[in-house]
Scaffold this motif. Structure first.
Motif, short mmCIF file in Angstrom:
data_model
loop_
_atom_site.label_atom_id
_atom_site.label_comp_id
_atom_site.label_asym_id
_atom_site.label_seq_id
_atom_site.Cartn_x
_atom_site.Cartn_y
_atom_site.Cartn_z
N GLY A 116 44.28 51.30 36.20
CA GLY A 116 43.56 51.44 37.46
C GLY A 116 44.44 51.11 38.65
O GLY A 116 45.49 51.71 38.86
N ASP A 117 44.01 50.13 39.45
CA ASP A 117 44.73 49.76 40.66
C ASP A 117 45.96 48.89 40.40
O ASP A 117 46.79 48.71 41.29
CB ASP A 117 43.81 48.96 41.61
N ILE A 118 46.06 48.31 39.20
CA ILE A 118 47.02 47.24 38.94
C ILE A 118 48.22 47.73 38.13
O ILE A 118 48.05 48.39 37.10
CB ILE A 118 46.34 46.06 38.21
N ASN A 177 46.93 48.66 44.17
CA ASN A 177 46.78 49.73 45.17
C ASN A 177 48.08 49.99 45.91
O ASN A 177 48.09 50.25 47.11
CB ASN A 177 45.67 49.39 46.16
N GLY A 178 49.20 49.87 45.19
CA GLY A 178 50.50 50.13 45.78
C GLY A 178 51.05 49.01 46.64
O GLY A 178 52.14 49.13 47.19
N GLN A 179 50.33 47.89 46.74
CA GLN A 179 50.77 46.77 47.57
C GLN A 179 51.18 45.59 46.70
O GLN A 179 50.51 45.28 45.71
CB GLN A 179 49.64 46.34 48.50
N PRO A 180 52.26 44.91 47.03
CA PRO A 180 52.72 43.77 46.22
C PRO A 180 51.76 42.60 46.30
O PRO A 180 51.16 42.33 47.35
CB PRO A 180 54.07 43.41 46.85
N LEU A 205 43.78 33.78 40.58
CA LEU A 205 44.20 35.14 40.24
C LEU A 205 43.17 36.15 40.74
O LEU A 205 43.53 37.17 41.34
CB LEU A 205 44.38 35.26 38.72
N ARG A 206 41.90 35.88 40.51
CA ARG A 206 40.85 36.78 41.00
C ARG A 206 40.92 36.92 42.53
O ARG A 206 40.75 38.02 43.07
CB ARG A 206 39.48 36.25 40.59
N SER A 207 41.15 35.81 43.20
CA SER A 207 41.21 35.83 44.66
C SER A 207 42.37 36.69 45.15
O SER A 207 42.20 37.50 46.07
CB SER A 207 41.35 34.40 45.19
N LYS A 208 43.54 36.54 44.55
CA LYS A 208 44.71 37.30 44.99
C LYS A 208 44.55 38.79 44.70
O LYS A 208 44.91 39.63 45.54
CB LYS A 208 45.96 36.74 44.32
N LEU A 209 44.00 39.12 43.54
CA LEU A 209 43.77 40.53 43.22
C LEU A 209 42.70 41.11 44.15
O LEU A 209 42.79 42.25 44.59
CB LEU A 209 43.35 40.70 41.77
N GLY A 210 41.70 40.29 44.47
CA GLY A 210 40.60 40.73 45.31
C GLY A 210 40.99 41.03 46.74
O GLY A 210 40.25 41.72 47.45
N ASP A 228 38.56 45.91 45.54
CA ASP A 228 37.21 45.36 45.46
C ASP A 228 36.68 45.34 44.03
O ASP A 228 35.53 45.00 43.80
CB ASP A 228 36.25 46.16 46.36
N LYS A 229 37.52 45.69 43.07
CA LYS A 229 37.10 45.71 41.66
C LYS A 229 37.34 44.35 41.01
O LYS A 229 38.38 43.74 41.22
CB LYS A 229 37.84 46.81 40.90
N GLN A 230 36.38 43.91 40.22
CA GLN A 230 36.51 42.64 39.50
C GLN A 230 36.85 42.94 38.04
O GLN A 230 35.98 43.19 37.21
CB GLN A 230 35.20 41.86 39.60
N TYR A 231 38.15 42.94 37.75
CA TYR A 231 38.60 43.29 36.41
C TYR A 231 38.43 42.14 35.41
O TYR A 231 38.21 42.36 34.22
CB TYR A 231 40.09 43.68 36.43
#
Length: 231
Positions: free
Chosen positions: A138-140, A152-155, A205-210, A214-217
């Motif tokens: 997906g996004d990661i 999403n292409g962002q570090p 980790l959830r916070s940084k990915l979020g 907007d997806k909660q993997y």
């Protein structure tokens, strides 16, 4: 790291539209005017997240290329969208039955195509490049060679423990990873004991990915552990 989209299309004008739309949407674009060139690039080890394939091509047809992709152990998991002027039901059913993940009829909106690409990337299984350095869903995207994570292409800047935690969960897609195993692999603990450290790292980790999606993997399986879920 940007997700890489291969486009096989022999019309130069349409190819320019693909390039503009995909690059504006944040993807890395790689175009080929025949399927043979695409396979040459794949065999060189170029990573690919999704392929857009025309049916009417010089040399190997799009359907022949699709069949070859789906019979390959290396490339079968790459999502394929057929984009063709053949918009009758028979051709659509034939393309999907041959293994295509989606089918769009020309002419189509580039905005619609980008939306379909993103939808198919979300459904795609975890993929790795030929050297095993890329882990993506997906996004990661995790790049082990550079020890980087992009969403999403962002570090995304992760600590070593957060990086190893995300890697472990993504390697075990849709499978619950028990708390004691996470502690053993990531922290080298021999027993569960106090696991508040793990919970705090999951929260971080959830916070940084979020911040990038907007997806909660990552979901909690109470009393057992955590898992990285397909969305």
């Amino acid at each position: 790291m940007k997700q890489v989209i291969f486009v096989v299309e022999d019309d130069a004008g349409i190819m320019r539209l693909y390039a503009m739309a995909l690059e504006n949407a944040g993807f890395e674009f790689c175009g080929f005017n025949c399927a043979e060139d695409m396979f040459a690039k794949l065999n060189e080890g170029k990573h690919c997240d999704l392929i857009i394939l025309d049916i009417m091509l010089p040399g190997m047809s799009g359907l022949e290329a699709l069949g070859k992709l789906k019979k390959s152990q290396e490339y079968a998991a790459i999502p394929v969208i057929i984009a063709s002027a053949k918009d009758d039901e028979k051709n659509k059913i034939g393309g999907l039955d041959a293994g295509a993940d989606d089918y769009v009829a020309k002419p189509f909106s580039m905005n619609e195509l980008v939306a379909r690409i993103r939808a198919n990337l979300r459904k795609a299984p975890v993929a790795a490049d030929k050297d095993g350095d890329i882990l993506a869903y997906g996004d990661i995207v995790i790049n082990d060679r550079e020890h980087e994570v992009h969403v999403n292409g962002q570090p995304v800047q992760l600590t070593l423990k957060e990086y190893n935690l995300l890697h472990l969960l993504m390697e075990n897609m849709d499978t619950v990873v028990k708390r004691d195993r996470i502690l053993s692999v990531v922290w080298d603990y021999d027993y569960v004991g106090e696991t508040r450290t793990l919970d705090m790292h999951i929260k971080s980790l959830r916070s940084k990915l979020g911040e990038k999606t907007d997806k909660q993997y990552i979901v909690t399986v109470r009393g057992v552990g955590y898992k990285f879920c397909k969305i």
